[in-house]
Write an enzyme that holds these catalytic residues in place. Structure first.
Site, PDB file in Angstrom:
ATOM      1  CB  SER A 117      50.467  59.249 -22.306  1.00  0.00           C
ATOM      2  OG  SER A 117      49.619  59.295 -21.179  1.00  0.00           O
TER       3      SER A 117
ATOM      4  CG  ASN B 106      45.066  52.275 -28.795  1.00  0.00           C
ATOM      5  OD1 ASN B 106      45.408  52.553 -29.942  1.00  0.00           O
ATOM      6  ND2 ASN B 106      43.850  52.528 -28.364  1.00  0.00           N
TER       7      ASN B 106
ATOM      8  CG  HIS C 160      47.838  57.397 -17.992  1.00  0.00           C
ATOM      9  ND1 HIS C 160      46.892  56.427 -18.215  1.00  0.00           N
ATOM     10  CD2 HIS C 160      47.674  58.306 -18.977  1.00  0.00           C
ATOM     11  CE1 HIS C 160      46.170  56.763 -19.287  1.00  0.00           C
ATOM     12  NE2 HIS C 160      46.636  57.901 -19.769  1.00  0.00           N
TER      13      HIS C 160
ATOM     14  CB  CYS D  58      31.176  48.621 -28.790  1.00  0.00           C
ATOM     15  SG  CYS D  58      30.682  46.928 -28.906  1.00  0.00           S
TER      16      CYS D  58
ATOM     17  CB  THR E  39      51.679  76.761 -13.190  1.00  0.00           C
ATOM     18  OG1 THR E  39      51.379  78.157 -13.177  1.00  0.00           O
ATOM     19  CG2 THR E  39      52.735  76.444 -12.151  1.00  0.00           C
TER      20      THR E  39
ATOM     21  CD  GLN F 130      48.859  51.435 -25.480  1.00  0.00           C
ATOM     22  OE1 GLN F 130      49.376  50.473 -24.910  1.00  0.00           O
ATOM     23  NE2 GLN F 130      47.842  52.090 -24.945  1.00  0.00           N
TER      24      GLN F 130
ATOM     25  N   GLY G  92      48.977  62.254 -23.562  1.00  0.00           N
ATOM     26  CA  GLY G  92      49.150  61.807 -24.940  1.00  0.00           C
ATOM     27  C   GLY G  92      48.206  62.517 -25.901  1.00  0.00           C
ATOM     28  CB  SER G  93      44.621  63.423 -25.689  1.00  0.00           C
ATOM     29  OG  SER G  93      44.164  62.136 -25.372  1.00  0.00           O
TER      30      SER G  93
HETATM   31  C1  PLP Z   1      46.187  56.312 -24.066  1.00  0.00           C
HETATM   32  C2  PLP Z   1      46.549  56.713 -25.441  1.00  0.00           C
HETATM   33  C3  PLP Z   1      46.497  58.059 -25.849  1.00  0.00           C
HETATM   34  C4  PLP Z   1      45.966  59.144 -24.956  1.00  0.00           C
HETATM   35  O1  PLP Z   1      46.831  59.463 -23.909  1.00  0.00           O
HETATM   36  P1  PLP Z   1      46.251  60.291 -22.658  1.00  0.00           P
HETATM   37  O2  PLP Z   1      47.455  60.609 -21.846  1.00  0.00           O
HETATM   38  O3  PLP Z   1      45.310  59.377 -21.945  1.00  0.00           O
HETATM   39  O4  PLP Z   1      45.584  61.504 -23.202  1.00  0.00           O
HETATM   40  C5  PLP Z   1      46.901  58.363 -27.123  1.00  0.00           C
HETATM   41  N1  PLP Z   1      47.347  57.421 -27.976  1.00  0.00           N
HETATM   42  C6  PLP Z   1      47.415  56.132 -27.618  1.00  0.00           C
HETATM   43  C7  PLP Z   1      47.923  55.130 -28.596  1.00  0.00           C
HETATM   44  C8  PLP Z   1      47.015  55.728 -26.351  1.00  0.00           C
HETATM   45  O5  PLP Z   1      47.066  54.445 -26.014  1.00  0.00           O
END
Ligand code: PLP
Length: 396
Positions: free
Chosen positions: A199, A151, A201, A324, A237, A179, A70-71
């Protein structure tokens, strides 16, 4: 007893996802760029999973780009839209105060380069009104980037309406849907979404793999340079085992979405009703337009970290919802964005459910949290001052 209620941080992989990956580690290990048959078989599976993922979000196959998560998708979406804008001298970007750091830190970087970043306030409920977006768009706006669901506090934002506003004004619209995926319906065409991040995971797929959807016609800027993978827009790759796992997990999540949402909503609302009975507590986030998995509370007079440790000792894995910013004592930007004073910022807890959670687990949490909250309050001299009327309560 081990109860995992931190699914907004990451999820357990589903059996379906694991089984989809195994052959791609054991036997179908060719490089999709290789011309020999082993490579070409891998390439076919790669194309096939691209198609399947596209279908889940209403996109075309060649609008899907695989990223490391996601990042990276957020980074590439925002940088690409910014570069597109700069070419036409448009350097104004609209976002919100409670985006994920993958969005906010990318925007900060662009600000240093001379872009003007406007973060819309999200109010006490933690949401955005499409009118706010409409009013903020200017001649020189090159991008609106607003998350689909938050999130930390779980608000679901009116993405279709915001998409319609952006389309009408001719501004590129990106949404971080990390999310939202698997919890709410996504259709990039119907919702007028130009760029979208996913993302794996966060929906029971593997870590380290994600998707950037980019509408046909949007020119992407490379973040990773190298080979010609992903139609020249993302080198490296392809992580085919993870891509296969992601495709299987997304299909499974979308297929079971309505049924899961029904179950989760019931468990969520039971938790919200019961935990609301704790005196001087508040539910954060939009109470109605809310992820079926998210419960986020603030309990006045306690330290969220102590609460988490005691919950952990009782077998419950939860989160402070980044109350925090880790490594500092400053309250998180999300927390401040919904207008809470610093004094109570540390008393927050986020429970994020998955469909694997059971009724028994929810009942156990309902019994455990109030006990721990009163235990912690009884130890606090500050709390005694409040009870004795020496210091005022902040929350009702
Ligand atoms: C977890 C999350 C990300 C980051 O995703 P990654 O796959 O961990 O880099 C970005 N945006 C939101 C809203 C998230 O919850």
């Amino acid at each position: 007893m081990e109860i995992y209620v931190d699914n907004a941080a990451t999820t357990k992989m589903s059996k379906t996802a694991i089984n989809a990956m195994l052959p791609f580690m054991e036997s179908i290990y060719g490089n999709p760029s290789s011309l020999h048959s082993k490579g070409q078989i891998a390439a076919e599976h790669l194309l096939n999973s691209r198609e399947r993922i596209a279908k889940c979000i209403g996109a075309e196959t060649n609008e899907i780009y695989f990223t490391s998560g996601g990042s990276e998708a957020d980074n590439q979406a925002i940088i690409s839209a910014a570069r597109n804008g700069a070419r036409r001298n448009k350097k104004h970007i609209i976002s919100t105060a409670f985006e994920h750091h993958a969005v906010l830190h990318t925007l900060k970087k662009l600000e240093k380069e001379g872009f003007e970043i406007e973060l819309l306030p999200v109010g006490k409920k933690g949401t955005i009104n499409p009118e706010q977006v409409k009013n903020a768009i200017r001649e020189d706006t090159c991008l609106v980037t607003i998350m689909y669901a938050n999130n930390e506090i779980g608000s679901i934002l009116p993405i279709s309406e915001i998409g319609a506003v952006c389309k009408e004004k001719g501004v590129i619209f990106h949404t971080d849907a990390v999310q939202a995926a698997g919890h709410v319906h996504i259709n990039v065409k119907e919702q007028n979404i130009d760029l979208l991040s996913l993302s794996a995971h966060k929906f029971h797929g593997p870590k380290g793999i994600g998707v950037l959807y980019a509408r046909k016609g949007i020119i992407l800027t490379n973040i990773i340079e190298g080979g010609a993978q992903e139609r020249g827009k993302r080198a490296g790759t392809e992580n085919l085992p993870a891509i296969m796992g992601m495709a299987a997990a997304l299909e499974e999540a979308v297929e079971n979405m309505d049924e899961n949402a029904k179950k989760l909503t019931r468990l969520r609302d039971k938790l919200i009703t019961e935990l609301s009975k704790i005196p001087h507590s508040t539910l954060n986030g939009d109470p109605i337009n809310r992820l079926p998995s998210n419960i986020h509370f603030i309990f006045e007079g306690i330290e969220g970290e102590s609460l988490l440790l005691l919950l952990d000792a009782k077998g419950i894995c939860a989160s402070s919802g980044s109350a925090c910013t880790s490594g500092s004592l400053d309250p998180s930007h999300v927390f401040l964005s919904i207008g809470h004073p610093h004094e109570i910022a540390h008393g927050s807890v986020r429970l994020s459910l998955s469909e694997e959670n059971t009724e028994e687990e929810i009942d156990y949490i309902i019994n455990t949290v109030p006990e721990i909250v009163s235990y912690l309050r009884n130890m606090s001299p500050l709390w005694r001052d409040k009870v004795n009327g020496i210091k005022p309560f902040i929350l009702n």
